[in-house]
Design a protein around this motif. Structure first.
Motif: not given
Length: 160
Positions: A9-13, A22-23, A146-148
């Motif tokens: 999943a995406s991460v917030v900084d 990153s995928i 994440d969704l897109e």
């Protein structure tokens, strides 16, 4: 049924006010580039995208169902490795319908690398410190990416 690649999943900084994901995509870099850089392909998995050209400085809009039209502009363009878009967020809704709001807009950058017979795609969206509610906006965009991006992976791998 295509077995889609599983990605983190995406991460917030919160220190840099950015969202990163990153995928891995089981498709060649040229195909992933088209998915993130060509409006007719971006429109298939993200907002309906219209641009007045290609390359740095090209402007246009992204439209999502039940949402205002969002102005955007290409900030960086290095085919097929990197493209960055600047777009308005909720702070600019209704104020600047035809232009990117330099004061509160955020930038999302796609970086592509050949990896494991496919493509490694990293998106970083930054600039949230300039928004009216940075933490809420970071979280909303984290879930959005994440969704897109999952939709994009399914589309690109389904055609691979």
């Amino acid at each position: 049924m295509v077995n889609m690649t599983h990605n983190e999943a995406s991460v917030v900084d919160e220190e840099t006010f950015s969202v990163r994901r990153s995928i891995q995509i089981a498709a060649p870099i040229e195909k992933v580039w088209r998915a993130v850089a060509e409006p007719e392909h971006v429109s298939r998995w993200f907002g309906r995208t219209v641009l007045d050209g290609t390359g740095v400085g090209a402007t246009g809009t992204m439209t999502f169902p039940d949402y205002d039209v969002i102005p955007l502009r290409i900030e960086e363009y290095d085919e097929p490795r990197r493209i960055a878009y600047r777009w308005n967020n909720d702070d600019a809704l209704g104020k600047l319908p035809d232009a990117v709001d330099e004061a509160t807009s955020t930038v999302f950058t796609f970086t592509l690398e050949e990896s494991d017979g496919g493509t490694r795609l990293t998106v970083v969206e930054s600039g949230f410190e300039r928004t009216s509610d940075p933490l809420a906006n970071l979280e909303a965009h984290r879930t959005g990416w994440d969704l897109e991006l999952d939709k994009m992976v399914a589309l690109v791998e389904g055609e691979a």
